[in-house]
Design a protein around this motif. Structure first.
Motif, PDB file in Angstrom:
ATOM      1  N   ASP A   3       0.840  -1.188   0.000  1.00 55.78           N
ATOM      2  CA  ASP A   3       0.000   0.000   0.000  1.00 55.78           C
ATOM      3  C   ASP A   3       0.880   1.244   0.000  1.00 55.78           C
ATOM      4  O   ASP A   3       1.636   1.487   0.929  1.00 55.78           O
ATOM      5  CB  ASP A   3      -0.908  -0.019   1.240  1.00 55.78           C
ATOM      6  N   THR A   4       0.789   2.039  -1.073  1.00 60.85           N
ATOM      7  CA  THR A   4       1.601   3.249  -1.176  1.00 60.85           C
ATOM      8  C   THR A   4       0.817   4.495  -0.791  1.00 60.85           C
ATOM      9  O   THR A   4       1.332   5.597  -0.898  1.00 60.85           O
ATOM     10  CB  THR A   4       2.140   3.423  -2.616  1.00 60.85           C
ATOM     11  N   GLY A   5      -0.394   4.307  -0.318  1.00 62.25           N
ATOM     12  CA  GLY A   5      -1.236   5.441   0.066  1.00 62.25           C
ATOM     13  C   GLY A   5      -0.617   6.350   1.112  1.00 62.25           C
ATOM     14  O   GLY A   5      -0.591   7.572   0.937  1.00 62.25           O
ATOM     15  N   PRO A   6      -0.103   5.799   2.218  1.00 61.09           N
ATOM     16  CA  PRO A   6       0.488   6.670   3.236  1.00 61.09           C
ATOM     17  C   PRO A   6       1.676   7.474   2.713  1.00 61.09           C
ATOM     18  O   PRO A   6       1.836   8.638   3.067  1.00 61.09           O
ATOM     19  CB  PRO A   6       0.934   5.698   4.332  1.00 61.09           C
ATOM     20  N   ILE A   7       2.478   6.901   1.851  1.00 59.95           N
ATOM     21  CA  ILE A   7       3.627   7.624   1.297  1.00 59.95           C
ATOM     22  C   ILE A   7       3.154   8.757   0.402  1.00 59.95           C
ATOM     23  O   ILE A   7       3.681   9.869   0.455  1.00 59.95           O
ATOM     24  CB  ILE A   7       4.548   6.660   0.506  1.00 59.95           C
ATOM     25  N   ASP A   9       0.302  10.283   0.635  1.00 61.53           N
ATOM     26  CA  ASP A   9      -0.259  11.309   1.516  1.00 61.53           C
ATOM     27  C   ASP A   9       0.838  12.155   2.145  1.00 61.53           C
ATOM     28  O   ASP A   9       0.714  13.378   2.254  1.00 61.53           O
ATOM     29  CB  ASP A   9      -1.118  10.664   2.605  1.00 61.53           C
ATOM     30  N   GLU A  10       1.927  11.514   2.564  1.00 64.76           N
ATOM     31  CA  GLU A  10       3.062  12.237   3.145  1.00 64.76           C
ATOM     32  C   GLU A  10       3.673  13.196   2.128  1.00 64.76           C
ATOM     33  O   GLU A  10       4.017  14.331   2.464  1.00 64.76           O
ATOM     34  CB  GLU A  10       4.138  11.250   3.627  1.00 64.76           C
ATOM     35  N   LEU A  11       3.820  12.730   0.896  1.00 67.13           N
ATOM     36  CA  LEU A  11       4.383  13.583  -0.149  1.00 67.13           C
ATOM     37  C   LEU A  11       3.472  14.769  -0.439  1.00 67.13           C
ATOM     38  O   LEU A  11       3.945  15.908  -0.562  1.00 67.13           O
ATOM     39  CB  LEU A  11       4.645  12.773  -1.419  1.00 67.13           C
ATOM     40  N   ARG A  12       2.192  14.500  -0.519  1.00 67.79           N
ATOM     41  CA  ARG A  12       1.248  15.612  -0.748  1.00 67.79           C
ATOM     42  C   ARG A  12       1.306  16.630   0.391  1.00 67.79           C
ATOM     43  O   ARG A  12       1.305  17.840   0.162  1.00 67.79           O
ATOM     44  CB  ARG A  12      -0.174  15.063  -0.893  1.00 67.79           C
ATOM     45  N   ALA A  13       1.364  16.136   1.618  1.00 68.56           N
ATOM     46  CA  ALA A  13       1.436  17.033   2.774  1.00 68.56           C
ATOM     47  C   ALA A  13       2.737  17.840   2.742  1.00 68.56           C
ATOM     48  O   ALA A  13       2.741  19.040   3.052  1.00 68.56           O
ATOM     49  CB  ALA A  13       1.349  16.230   4.068  1.00 68.56           C
ATOM     50  N   THR A  14       3.814  17.209   2.347  1.00 69.01           N
ATOM     51  CA  THR A  14       5.094  17.916   2.253  1.00 69.01           C
ATOM     52  C   THR A  14       5.035  18.994   1.180  1.00 69.01           C
ATOM     53  O   THR A  14       5.521  20.117   1.390  1.00 69.01           O
ATOM     54  CB  THR A  14       6.237  16.919   1.945  1.00 69.01           C
ATOM     55  N   MET A  15       4.432  18.668   0.041  1.00 61.60           N
ATOM     56  CA  MET A  15       4.312  19.654  -1.046  1.00 61.60           C
ATOM     57  C   MET A  15       3.425  20.829  -0.630  1.00 61.60           C
ATOM     58  O   MET A  15       3.731  21.988  -0.931  1.00 61.60           O
ATOM     59  CB  MET A  15       3.770  18.987  -2.315  1.00 61.60           C
ATOM     60  N   GLU A  16       2.337  20.542   0.068  1.00 58.61           N
ATOM     61  CA  GLU A  16       1.460  21.619   0.542  1.00 58.61           C
ATOM     62  C   GLU A  16       2.167  22.489   1.582  1.00 58.61           C
ATOM     63  O   GLU A  16       2.033  23.715   1.566  1.00 58.61           O
ATOM     64  CB  GLU A  16       0.176  21.027   1.123  1.00 58.61           C
ATOM     65  N   ALA A  17       2.935  21.847   2.460  1.00 57.55           N
ATOM     66  CA  ALA A  17       3.685  22.613   3.458  1.00 57.55           C
ATOM     67  C   ALA A  17       4.714  23.497   2.777  1.00 57.55           C
ATOM     68  O   ALA A  17       4.936  24.640   3.188  1.00 57.55           O
ATOM     69  CB  ALA A  17       4.368  21.665   4.447  1.00 57.55           C
ATOM     70  N   ARG A  18       5.322  23.026   1.714  1.00 53.98           N
ATOM     71  CA  ARG A  18       6.295  23.830   0.984  1.00 53.98           C
ATOM     72  C   ARG A  18       5.626  25.041   0.357  1.00 53.98           C
ATOM     73  O   ARG A  18       6.153  26.137   0.354  1.00 53.98           O
ATOM     74  CB  ARG A  18       6.976  22.993  -0.095  1.00 53.98           C
ATOM     75  N   ARG A  19       4.407  24.843  -0.180  1.00 52.46           N
ATOM     76  CA  ARG A  19       3.660  25.974  -0.755  1.00 52.46           C
ATOM     77  C   ARG A  19       3.324  26.998   0.320  1.00 52.46           C
ATOM     78  O   ARG A  19       3.418  28.194   0.095  1.00 52.46           O
ATOM     79  CB  ARG A  19       2.382  25.471  -1.423  1.00 52.46           C
ATOM     80  N   ASP A  20       2.931  26.481   1.505  1.00 50.46           N
ATOM     81  CA  ASP A  20       2.548  27.395   2.593  1.00 50.46           C
ATOM     82  C   ASP A  20       3.757  28.105   3.204  1.00 50.46           C
ATOM     83  O   ASP A  20       3.699  29.298   3.504  1.00 50.46           O
ATOM     84  CB  ASP A  20       1.810  26.624   3.701  1.00 50.46           C
ATOM     85  N   LEU A  21       4.849  27.372   3.393  1.00 54.11           N
ATOM     86  CA  LEU A  21       6.005  27.925   4.089  1.00 54.11           C
ATOM     87  C   LEU A  21       6.983  28.652   3.169  1.00 54.11           C
ATOM     88  O   LEU A  21       7.741  29.497   3.625  1.00 54.11           O
ATOM     89  CB  LEU A  21       6.753  26.814   4.829  1.00 54.11           C
ATOM     90  N   GLY A  22       6.986  28.300   1.908  1.00 52.86           N
ATOM     91  CA  GLY A  22       7.893  28.951   0.974  1.00 52.86           C
ATOM     92  C   GLY A  22       9.154  28.135   0.726  1.00 52.86           C
ATOM     93  O   GLY A  22       9.444  27.167   1.423  1.00 52.86           O
ATOM     94  N   THR A  40       9.848   3.988   6.415  1.00 51.21           N
ATOM     95  CA  THR A  40       8.840   3.129   5.796  1.00 51.21           C
ATOM     96  C   THR A  40       9.497   1.984   5.037  1.00 51.21           C
ATOM     97  O   THR A  40       9.078   0.825   5.147  1.00 51.21           O
ATOM     98  CB  THR A  40       7.948   3.944   4.835  1.00 51.21           C
ATOM     99  N   ILE A  41      10.539   2.301   4.281  1.00 56.35           N
ATOM    100  CA  ILE A  41      11.237   1.262   3.523  1.00 56.35           C
ATOM    101  C   ILE A  41      11.871   0.247   4.470  1.00 56.35           C
ATOM    102  O   ILE A  41      11.781  -0.967   4.259  1.00 56.35           O
ATOM    103  CB  ILE A  41      12.292   1.891   2.591  1.00 56.35           C
ATOM    104  N   SER A  42      12.510   0.736   5.531  1.00 57.07           N
ATOM    105  CA  SER A  42      13.135  -0.167   6.502  1.00 57.07           C
ATOM    106  C   SER A  42      12.100  -1.095   7.134  1.00 57.07           C
ATOM    107  O   SER A  42      12.354  -2.289   7.317  1.00 57.07           O
ATOM    108  CB  SER A  42      13.843   0.633   7.594  1.00 57.07           C
ATOM    109  N   ALA A  43      10.943  -0.542   7.467  1.00 61.12           N
ATOM    110  CA  ALA A  43       9.898  -1.361   8.076  1.00 61.12           C
ATOM    111  C   ALA A  43       9.417  -2.434   7.094  1.00 61.12           C
ATOM    112  O   ALA A  43       9.193  -3.585   7.486  1.00 61.12           O
ATOM    113  CB  ALA A  43       8.729  -0.484   8.509  1.00 61.12           C
TER     114      ALA A  43
END
Length: 115
Positions: A3-7, A9-22, A40-43
């Motif tokens: 399941d790659t959904g959580p990854i 979601d993490e990437l989307r959240a990181t991209m949105e944070a970058r847009r918000d923070l600059g 995640t990969i290690s797990a």
């Protein structure tokens, strides 16, 4: 397939944070995402190894690599002894066996350094 959904979601959240923070926070955000991705990969790898079991380690025996060299020395040494003694006498015989000994010592040193 995992399941790659959580990854995602993490990437989307990181991209949105970058847009918000600059862009000045980009490297910190990327580092944070990479750390989570590594975790995640290690797990997943640990889970696969636990599920299938780790591959058995091959036990190396340093002496095992010397067997062909020792047998080759014996095989070459016998006719070389006859040839050297026949043509050069005791001097030729001594030189031939000193050369065989040097080759075997060098091969043993190389095998021991490798292990």
């Amino acid at each position: 397939m995992p399941d790659t959904g959580p990854i995602r979601d993490e990437l989307r959240a990181t991209m949105e944070a970058r847009r918000d923070l600059g862009p000045e926070y980009e490297s910190a955000l990327v580092e944070s995402f990479v750390e989570r991705l590594d975790a995640t990969i290690s797990a997943r790898v640990r889970a696969e190894l636990d599920h299938h079991g780790a591959a058995p380690r091959k036990r190396s025996t340093p002496g095992g690599a010397m067997i062909p060299i020792a047998l080759g020395s014996m095989g070459i040494g016998i006719p070389l002894t006859a040839i050297a003694a026949g043509y050069a006498g005791l001097t030729g015989l001594t030189i031939a066996w000193i050369a065989i000994v040097i080759i075997n010592v060098a091969a043993a040193g190389a095998v021991m350094r490798r292990n």
